[in-house]
Each structure stands twice: as structure tokens, then as C-alpha cells.
Design a protein around this motif. Structure first.
Motif, PDB file in Angstrom:
ATOM      1  N   ALA A   1     -38.222  35.914 -86.993  1.00 17.94           N
ATOM      2  CA  ALA A   1     -36.955  35.155 -87.077  1.00 17.94           C
ATOM      3  C   ALA A   1     -35.873  35.341 -88.284  1.00 17.94           C
ATOM      4  O   ALA A   1     -34.787  35.049 -87.904  1.00 17.94           O
ATOM      5  CB  ALA A   1     -37.530  33.672 -86.827  1.00 17.94           C
ATOM      6  N   HIS A   2     -36.386  35.569 -89.285  1.00 22.96           N
ATOM      7  CA  HIS A   2     -35.458  35.831 -90.329  1.00 22.96           C
ATOM      8  C   HIS A   2     -35.212  37.203 -90.417  1.00 22.96           C
ATOM      9  O   HIS A   2     -34.608  37.709 -91.576  1.00 22.96           O
ATOM     10  CB  HIS A   2     -36.028  35.267 -91.726  1.00 22.96           C
ATOM     11  N   LYS A   3     -35.561  38.030 -89.720  1.00 20.43           N
ATOM     12  CA  LYS A   3     -35.562  39.636 -89.795  1.00 20.43           C
ATOM     13  C   LYS A   3     -35.566  40.113 -91.224  1.00 20.43           C
ATOM     14  O   LYS A   3     -35.085  40.909 -91.591  1.00 20.43           O
ATOM     15  CB  LYS A   3     -33.885  39.942 -89.526  1.00 20.43           C
TER      16      LYS A   3
ATOM     17  N   SER B   1     -40.841  27.635 -96.571  1.00 24.92           N
ATOM     18  CA  SER B   1     -41.626  27.674 -95.277  1.00 24.92           C
ATOM     19  C   SER B   1     -42.625  28.751 -95.124  1.00 24.92           C
ATOM     20  O   SER B   1     -43.814  28.361 -94.902  1.00 24.92           O
ATOM     21  CB  SER B   1     -40.639  28.084 -93.916  1.00 24.92           C
ATOM     22  N   TYR B   2     -42.406  29.855 -95.674  1.00 26.15           N
ATOM     23  CA  TYR B   2     -43.220  31.070 -95.952  1.00 26.15           C
ATOM     24  C   TYR B   2     -44.529  30.617 -96.887  1.00 26.15           C
ATOM     25  O   TYR B   2     -45.384  30.984 -96.576  1.00 26.15           O
ATOM     26  CB  TYR B   2     -42.731  32.281 -96.360  1.00 26.15           C
TER      27      TYR B   2
ATOM     28  N   LEU C   1     -42.400  33.665 -88.132  1.00 29.76           N
ATOM     29  CA  LEU C   1     -41.315  33.219 -89.192  1.00 29.76           C
ATOM     30  C   LEU C   1     -40.481  34.413 -89.864  1.00 29.76           C
ATOM     31  O   LEU C   1     -39.034  34.365 -89.972  1.00 29.76           O
ATOM     32  CB  LEU C   1     -41.950  32.482 -90.192  1.00 29.76           C
TER      33      LEU C   1
ATOM     34  N   GLY D   1     -35.442  27.216 -97.813  1.00 29.65           N
ATOM     35  CA  GLY D   1     -35.533  27.841 -96.620  1.00 29.65           C
ATOM     36  C   GLY D   1     -36.401  28.632 -96.160  1.00 29.65           C
ATOM     37  O   GLY D   1     -37.786  28.079 -96.328  1.00 29.65           O
ATOM     38  N   PHE D   2     -36.225  29.919 -95.979  1.00 30.81           N
ATOM     39  CA  PHE D   2     -37.408  30.701 -95.413  1.00 30.81           C
ATOM     40  C   PHE D   2     -38.670  30.913 -96.484  1.00 30.81           C
ATOM     41  O   PHE D   2     -39.704  30.900 -96.047  1.00 30.81           O
ATOM     42  CB  PHE D   2     -36.824  32.153 -95.154  1.00 30.81           C
ATOM     43  N   GLU D   3     -38.048  31.078 -97.831  1.00 33.56           N
ATOM     44  CA  GLU D   3     -39.127  31.237 -98.883  1.00 33.56           C
ATOM     45  C   GLU D   3     -40.096  30.002 -98.885  1.00 33.56           C
ATOM     46  O   GLU D   3     -41.144  30.027 -99.119  1.00 33.56           O
ATOM     47  CB  GLU D   3     -38.701  31.414-100.035  1.00 33.56           C
TER      48      GLU D   3
END
Length: 281
Positions: A104-106, A74-75, A101, A70-72
């Protein structure tokens, strides 16, 4: 191990991941490389040592090998993209993509707030101006700025400053500063965008030459310096700026917002030893 959001260097993140796994098991660089799809058992070690670069195409495979999702995931890929970016414009775009990014994921990204603050000259100006114009509408603040900006730009800037925690709005709608000064983190992207603000301020200084002498103070001198004297003058400039800041904070009132540019830069190439010796004769 720290959260990925606290990293700006993908090599450091990979190294910390490996060290963490190694402390808890017999994890090896060979096992790590195989999981990421590399034939060389030391390829990832070479990456961490700075001997090799991780390609953007392979970044996803390494992220998967580290169990990032997920976020990690993409980051991490965006950290690699930033490292490959060439030139300030490309690096700025890559860092802004990471900021977007994170927003968007706060999540709060290291250096993200400072990056947003130093992007525009309007931010420091309105941070100083707004607290001293209680009850003023955005249009009134816009007309008070030099050069003039729009009411929409004022509203956008004030919202950003409140979001960044640099201004606080009370129940009457008036603003106050939360801190006397804004510090700059050591994230290289922040230094890059701060340099861009210096360019903006330099352009405004050129326009200010049209102001009456009673409203501006500009002077300069050309100096022949050694490296030793250059370093000494730099220290004097730092000391001078601190004294100026102390004078400014002695009075809680503000009648006008000013910008002070202090610049010391080369106007020739370094002279070789032959010419330096000739100059002392």
C-alpha cells in the motif's frame, strides 16, 4: 541504521535504534524506557536480550518513543504482532498483513516477494510453462496445467510473476524467465509458506498416482539409520538435486513441466540407548 523495512525482528530494530542513539549522545536505557512509559529502567534492554516480550498493546508507545510515525509506526506494531502469533496460520496472516501494508505504501519488504511466490504451486509451474508456449492465451495455458486451472488464475499468476521480476514479457506478449532458478530468503515466514507449498505438491503427487506408469516415476524405501548416516544421505540428496537441475538446464526446450519430490522423513520415534544396544547384538 537500516530502514525499518529491512527488519523482520522487532528486538533487533529496538537494539539498533538504541545503539545508534548511544553513539551520538548520552542516551540511556532509563531515558528510553521513560519515553516509552515503562517504570523499569531496564525493561527495554530485557526485551532486546530476549528476557522479556514486548506486548502488542505497548508496541505503539515504543514506536512513538523511537519517533516512528505513519507507515514506520504501523510496520513496527505489525512486527510485534507477528512475533506474538501462534501457529503457522496465525503467523502467515500476520506476515501477509505486513506485506499488504508495504504494498500500500509502495515499498519493498524483505522476504515479501518470496512469500508471494511460494504461496501457490501455480507460480513455479507457470514460470516454467509460459516461456515455452509463445503466443498462447491464458485459457490454453490453463488447459495445459495438471491439474487444470482457470484462465483467470493463469492471468493472475502471470501478472504476479512479472511483478516479482521472475518473468519478463516482450513486445509480442511472449514470456521469458529472468533467472534460471528462484532462491529462498532466510526470513522465517518464507520458510513457513514454502513448507505449505511442499504440502500442496505432496497432495498433487498423490493424485499423480493415477497416471500411467509410463508418465510417472515413484519409488521409495524404508531405512534404519543412525544420525550420521542420515546427515550423509541429506548431503547426497542435495548433490543429486544439483545434478538434476544441471541436466534440466542443458536443453533450452521444454516438452512438459514436471515436479520432482525428494523426501526423507522419520517413520518412528528416536530409539533410546537400550534398544539401540539390543539391535547390535
Amino acid at each position: 541504521m537500516k530502514d525499518i523495512i529491512e527488519y523482520t525482528d522487532y528486538r533487533k530494530f529496538i537494539q539498533d535504534y538504541y545503539d545508534e542513539r548511544k553513539r551520538c549522545s548520552a542516551f540511556s536505557w532509563r531515558e528510553f524506557a521513560q519515553a516509552a512509559g515503562f517504570s523499569s529502567p531496564v525493561y527495554l534492554k530485557y526485551i532486546c536480550d530476549g528476557k522479556k516480550n514486548l506486548s502488542i498493546g505497548a508496541a505503539g508507545s515504543v514506536a512513538n518513543a523511537m519517533g516512528l510515525a505513519g507507515f514506520e509506526n504501523s510496520y513496527f506494531v505489525l512486527m510485534v504482532s507477528y512475533a506474538h502469533a501462534k501457529g503457522d496460520a496465525a503467523k502467515r496472516a500476520a506476515f501477509e498483513e505486513r506485506c499488504a501494508l508495504a504494498r500500500a505504501h509502495k515499498v519493498h519488504m524483505l522476504g515479501g516477494d518470496e512469500f508471494d511466490y511460494f504461496k501457490s504451486w501455480k507460480n513455479p509451474v507457470l514460470r516454467e510453462l509460459a516461456p515455452h508456449m509463445p503466443g498462447a492465451k491464458p485459457l490454453e495455458m490453463a488447459r495445459a496445467c495438471e491439474p487444470a486451472i482457470t484462465a483467470a488464475e493463469v492471468s493472475e499468476t502471470l501478472n504476479l510473476l512479472v511483478k516479482l521480476g521472475l518473468l519478463k514479457r516482450d513486445k509480442n506478449g511472449n514470456y521469458r524467465q529472468t533467472e534460471k532458478s528462484v532462491s529462498m530468503s532466510r526470513v522465517d515466514a518464507v520458510s513457513m509458506v514454502a513448507s505449505d507449498m511442499q504440502r500442496q505438491m505432496g497432495e498433487l503427487a498423490i493424485k499423480a498416482l493415477n497416471l500411467p506408469l509410463s508418465e510417472r516415476s515413484m519409488s521409495g524405501t524404508v531405512l534404519g539409520l543412525t544420525r550420521k548416516s542420515y546427515e550423509q544421505i541429506k548431503k547426497e540428496i542435495v548433490s543429486f538435486r544439483r545434478r538434476v537441475a544441471a541436466i534440466a538446464t542443458q536443453d533450452d526446450k521444454t516438452e512438459r513441466v514436471y515436479r520432482l519430490n525428494v523426501q526423507l522423513f522419520p517413520m518412528s520415534k528416536a530409539l533410546n540407548e537400550k534398544f539401540k544396544d539390543e539391535g547390535t547384538k
